[in-house]
Motif scaffolding. Sequence first.
Motif: not given
Length: 234
Positions: A6-7, A17-21, A53-54
């Motif tokens: 969820g990065l 970045l929109r929720g990277v796994d 990260p956010w």
Amino acid sequence: MLEVKGLRSGYVAVEVLRGVDISISEGEVVALLGSNGVGKTTFASIVSGLDRPWAGSVRFKGEEITGLSSQAIVERGLIQVPEGRHVFPNLTVRENLELGAYRRARAKRTHNIELVANVFPRLRERLSQKAGTLSGGEQQMLAIGRGMMAEPELLILDEPSIGLSPLLVEEMFALIRRLNEDGLTILLVEQNVLQSLEIAARAFVMENGEIKLSGTPAEMMDDPELQRSYLGLA
């Protein structure tokens, strides 16, 4: 070895970045593929502690490292070789290598310089030469060698083939394969799709800050739609 969930991140109000796994197991070469500007380098910078990260989680060897300093992450054995080489041009090759062991494996600098010189015979010939006088390919070798000086458990290579001639690109990918065969776990961040898929165990394709595809190289290469849409191979 590495588990990212969820990065999310960005700059000011722009989400990159929109929720990277992404996950990487010990001993793998995993490729993170995508065109320039999709968020690959931002991802690598957050994992290695250079950016914050956010939201989301980064775990390395089972330990939460989200938000730790880059120095603390290096000390744990996660080492990044950044895009653009970033050698110290006015220092010698030997001095650049010694700096790679500043935070980790300092006591083994002499031993590890010998190991790096065995991997890169051209660097052995230039240990007393200023890094700024090396060719682009030699500087990339030096950047990777400097990363190896810290005895990485996971090595992130950000665009190692960028700016190299086709012959040197072949040489660079052969080197990455050899390092992995010697037991090094590698995250390869690359635009060079075909050669990355030749050496990777698994790959992730990033587009607009999201993972659009993941799987084995064979799965990606065998799907015409995936080739056309994401790999540019149609």
